[in-house]
Scaffold this active site. Structure first.
Site: not given
Ligand code: S3P
Length: 747
Positions: A333, A338, A406, A479, A627, A654, A699
């Site tokens: 994902k 990206r 998110g 993060s 995750d 999350k 999840r």
């Molecule tokens: C992600 C970063 C993580 C992860 C999310 C995907 C990413 O979140 O939990 O599912 O693609 O950069 P956080 O950056 O909030 O930890």
């Protein structure tokens, strides 16, 4: 004067129902309610004597009245089901009668016109008049076509006004619901605009096109060559001309508005054809195709399929089973998101393979399409992105909707902060609760102007035209989304932008930027970019997502006799915490055929069942398995002894509060699971069945599906629709591998 009829338990809902106009819609309404015995009597009225006779003969009504006055005497509910242009005259006649406390409602397909007529004849809109519109019909018409089931699973829109009597509204709502309709409330104006766009304009175009062709080819010879496409497009030109003539006259303003918008888009298409602008055509067609697919999904899933009729998709996971075979889970994902973002900002055409066709990554595609990027696919994981360069994005036509994602919202915030146009980012109920200050705050320090709702929640409104300056940022939490957001803003900010992380997080942004030829300097825990470089299109092969593979790693570990090979999984060291944690618990996991694909390490992962032991999870592994904790909690519940997790407060923000939601579910299954502010303590032991809630978190839904392998009774998991955000074919793969989980109502 009739007394308001009050329902008594065990008695019908309505005393005397009067239906004026015994055509298909009025007849079906009367017949359906009569069959359900919801009214003490159903009385019909129609100007056509033959329709009145037939209505009684066919059991559509109990009786028919000879005059409007006789019909309405003592009525409790009066349904106006006459053609829309006949409504004004009918309302004028009704205004001259004593209607007592009768509730009035109607079925007209343009509401502004009905409300205007009612105001004129009654002096003001009567509080007990509830305007309505059932979106249903059939090729047939007249009372002989009436069927009580016509409205089942069809939408009925009620358009109450501010002073509509709430009890009248509730009664009309109940009557339509009783007929099986999906009732919604909407403003009058909004209703008319929506219908103008989705129903009236297409009819106008179909009638117009067929006529335009027919009159130029008088012997109609060309239609001999018309194939399926023409037939599909023009089917609705066979609709009732008089009815449609009425509708266009009644909904004049809204139709003109949407027609004008469409004309300017049509002119732009004409210009593209004239100028040989294939890029423009491809843009329109790919966007339209995506929108059409989305629409078909809504039709298939939400409106017409029983299981999905309520929004709760339930997984039923039966106990026992073991896993075997080779599995390839969908694409990563994070990398999929990206690939679209950087591909869009690159110069040239980027080809992506292995793209995750889940709702989250599709939301990112849609966002860039909205900003003018032409993106072909996805088709079997292949996507072609026609990059527009760092400065080529265009203002989207409206707010960008990012669903549950998110990652899309936080990363986009960074690159949108530096665009010349304003944008608003919105999301679903879960995303709308997630904290965005973690990106808004540092972006503001760089000069961005960002508005949020209270407590930094979405929607985000990002003001364009700001000059960003580079900065150094020490992230308060580990993060990858925040880091990536700032690096993307850094592509546009003056000088350098650097981010230091308190613990290693996934580094796909840094790796992929380099893959696009953009220099990124990484020293220890600090990543740095400077503006002024370009992204050059490239090929991207997205490996299978280790976060999706994790469900099968745990499943095969806990189900005795299991052995699976998970193919082509990304094993970027910033993502492999789940493997390390499972191995510490005693799992039998081996990596085979390790290789590097497009800058990311990949392996096939063999997992065999093993006895697991409880452990203290090392805190440094937390961001590397962030995750995978929901399913790791299931592993802990199946392990011997106690497992303790600390330093994982991020899990509370999350897609759901994953600590609380997992603790609640595990406790329901009889597992001792004690939440703490930053983690959980789980005692391994026997597990029962029960009802658990995923709270819309993909999840969580998949983790409890895995738990059933060791449960002693079925687990019913509510609110699972969002599994489609990251793992659309989860049920298919899980069943193929040997798990006993399926969608309730399915096979
Ligand atoms: C992600 C970063 C993580 C992860 C999310 C995907 C990413 O979140 O939990 O599912 O693609 O950069 P956080 O950056 O909030 O930890």
């Amino acid at each position: 004067m009739s007394k308001a009829w009050a329902p008594v338990a065990g008695e019908p809902l309505v005393g005397r129902l009067v239906v004026i106009g015994l055509g298909l819609i009025g007849g079906s309404f009367a017949k359906g309610l009569r069959e359900l015995k919801l009214c003490r009597e159903v009385v019909g009225f129609d100007l056509d004597a033959r329709s009145r006779e037939l209505a009684v003969e066919l059991g559509v009504v109990d009786s028919c009245a000879e005059t409007l006055e006789q019909a309405c005497a003592g009525a409790d509910v009066i349904q106006l089901a006459v053609p829309i242009l006949a409504m004004e005259k009918l309302l004028a006649q009704l205004a001259a009668l004593d209607l007592g406390d009768a509730v009035l409602t109607d079925v007209g397909s343009a509401k502004g016109n009905v409300v205007r007529c009612a105001r004129e004849v009654f002096g003001s809109m009567p509080g007990r008049f509830v305007p309505g519109h059932p979106i249903a019909g059939s090729e047939q018409s007249g009372v002989t076509a009436a069927q009580g089931s016509l409205f089942r699973r069809h939408k009925v829109i009620l358009t109450p006004l501010a002073d509509t009597d709430p009890t009248a509204l509730a009664l009309v709502h109940r009557l339509w619901s009783a007929l099986g309709a999906d009732v919604e409330h909407m403003g009058v104006r909004h209703h008319d605009e929506v219908l103008a766009a989705t129903s009236h304009l297409p009819h106008l175009l179909a009638f117009g096109l067929v006529d335009s062709l027919a009159k130029r080819h008088e012997n109609l010879e060309i239609f001999r060559y018309a194939a399926g496409g023409f037939r599909d497009f023009t089917r609705i030109a066979g609709s009732d001309p008089v009815m449609w003539h009425d509708i266009f006259l009644a909904n004049r303003e809204a139709v003109l508005h949407t027609l004008d918008d469409f004309r300017s888009d049509l002119d732009a298409l004409r210009a593209a054809v004239d100028e040989g602008d294939g890029h423009k055509l491809l843009g329109v067609f790919t966007r339209a195709r995506a929108a059409r697919e989305h629409f078909s999904k809504i039709l298939a899933r939400r409106a017409y399929v029983d299981v999905m009729h309520s929004n709760d998709l339930i997984f039923l996971a039966n106990p026992g089973g073991s896993l075997a075979g080779r599995l390839r889970v969908p694409g990563d994902k994070s990398i999929s998101h990206r690939s679209i973002m950087l591909g869009s900002l690159a110069e040239g055409t980027t080809e992506v393979e292995g793209f995750l066709e889940g709702e989250d990554a599709l939301a990112t595609i849609q966002a860039f399409r909205d900003m003018g990027v032409v993106i072909e696919g996805p088709q079997q994981g292949r996507v072609t992105v026609h990059g527009v360069g760092l400065h080529g994005l265009k203002a989207p036509p409206g707010p960008i909707y990012l669903g549950n994602s998110g990652t899309s919202m936080r990363l986009l915030a960074g690159l949108l902060a530096a665009q010349p146009f304003d944008t608003t980012l919105t999301g679903d109920a879960s995303l709308s609760k997630r904290p965005m200050n973690r990106v808004a705050k540092p972006l503001r320090e760089m000069g961005a102007v960002i508005e949020t709702e209270a407590d930094g929640r979405p929607p985000l409104t990002i003001r364009g035209g700001q000059r960003l300056s580079g900065m150094h940022y020490e992230m308060p939490m580990a993060s990858a989304q925040v880091k990536s957001c700032l690096l993307l803003a850094g592509l546009y900010a003056a000088d350098q932008t650097s981010v230091t992380e308190p613990a290693p997080t996934r580094d796909h942004t840094e790796r992929m930027l380099r893959g696009f030829g953009y220099p990124v300097d990484v020293q220890g825990s600090t990543a740095r970019v400077e503006s002024g470089h370009k992204l050059r299109a490239t090929r991207i092969e997205v490996p299978a997502d280790i976060s999706s593979a994790a469900f099968f790693m745990v499943a095969a570990s806990i189900a005795p006799g299991s052995e699976v090979l998970l193919e082509h999984v990304g094993i970027n060291p910033t993502r492999t915490g789940v493997i390390d944690i499972l191995k510490l618990m005693g799992a039998d996991i081996t990596l085979e055929n390790q290789r590097e694909v497009g800058g990311e390490p990949v392996a096939d992962i063999r997992v065999r069942a093993a006895e697991l032991n409880g452990i203290d999870i090392p805190e440094e592994l937390v961001p590397l398995a962030i995750d995978e904790f929901p399913v790791l909690f299931v592993a802990a519940a199946c392990a011997q002894g106690r497992t303790t997790l600390r330093g994982a407060e991020e899990l509370r923000v999350k897609e759901s509060d994953r600590i609380q939601v997992m603790a609640d579910g595990l406790q329901t299954l009889g597992v001792q699971a004690q939440p703490t502010p930053d983690g959980i303590v789980i005692e391994g032991g026997p597990m029962g069945g029960g009802e658990v809630w995923a709270h819309g978190d993909h999840r969580i839904a998949m983790s409890f599906s895995v738990a059933a392998l060791r449960a002693s009774a079925p687990i019913r998991i509510h609110d699972c629709a969002n599994v489609a955000t990251s793992f659309p074919n989860f049920l298919v793969l899980a069943e193929r591998a040997g798990m006993r989980v399926h969608a309730e109502g399915g096979s």
